[in-house]
Design a protein around this motif. Structure first.
Motif: not given
Length: 242
Positions: A183-196
């Motif tokens: 179901e995941v369309a996108k993995v946003e990695a702002r930093t290594a400790s901030d995954i959306v």
């Protein structure tokens, strides 16, 4: 009276019942037969090793789908007429495994004349936009191809998609329950400790870092059954829904 040397006590002649003299035990001719056997064995090995009797005649490739078999055969590099006993299967496997889309390769001899190659190809779990187009990343965080991503593979949105960021994103994806992964369309990695994570229906999961991945994976499924659009599991002991 002492025995008179004659036909009753002839020197050097063994009478019935006397013990066999030392050094004369065993069957005559045994050393000759052993030598002949060794010679035959050595000859057979030499024939198999240095002549085309066991030459490679067939190459079998198993597991190749995205990689053309001709490319695998070219990297294998089997010399014409070379005996099966003289090929270096370790070196052959290393050359085949150097193909970017191949993760592992195994080369085996199948007598009398077949070389069998079994490969495991890389499959993408993420892709990101870079120079030349979509860059595919496998479950080992290896960027291995630049080509359109297969349907259903989520996009990694990250500035530069550095190797460290890719590793964290892959760790998060592989920790998810299988039903959620698709179901995941996108993995946003702002930093290594901030995954959306952005799901295909538009909902968002705030995952945080790669720590406590098992605990987060355990709570995110039940949490997604609630009404809401933003699901925060970055602190798995204190989850929220908005």
């Amino acid at each position: 009276m002492p025995a008179w040397p004659g036909r009753f006590a002839r020197p050097g002649r063994r009478r019935p019942g006397d013990p066999r003299p030392a050094g004369r035990r065993g069957l005559p001719g045994v050393p000759v037969r052993v030598a002949l056997g060794v010679a035959v064995l050595v000859t057979a090995i030499a024939v198999a090793y240095f002549t085309p009797v066991f030459a490679v005649r067939t190459v079998r490739v198993d597991g190749a789908a995205a990689v053309p078999e001709d490319q695998v055969r070219a990297e294998l590099g089997v010399p014409d007429g070379r005996s099966m006993l003289r090929i270096d299967t370790t070196a052959m496997a290393a050359r085949v495994a150097s193909i970017p889309k191949i993760s592992t390769a195994r080369v085996q001899r199948v007598f009398p004349g077949t070389v069998r190659v079994t490969v495991r190809e890389r499959t993408p779990v993420l892709w990101f936009t870079g120079q030349g187009g979509a860059h595919l990343v496998d479950a080992e965080s290896v960027e291995y191809a630049v080509e359109p991503a297969p349907p259903g593979v989520p996009e990694l949105a990250a500035a530069g998609a550095a190797p460290a960021i890719r590793r964290v994103a892959v760790t998060v994806l592989t920790a998810l329950p299988p039903a959620l992964t698709v179901e995941v369309a996108k993995v946003e990695a702002r930093t290594a400790s901030d995954i959306v994570l952005t799901l295909r229906d538009g909902r968002t999961v705030l995952w945080g870092g790669a720590d406590d991945a098992a605990r987060k994976a355990a709570v995110v499924g039940p949490l997604l059954t609630r009404d809401g659009t933003i699901f925060d599991v970055s602190s798995p002991n204190l989850v929220t829904v908005r």
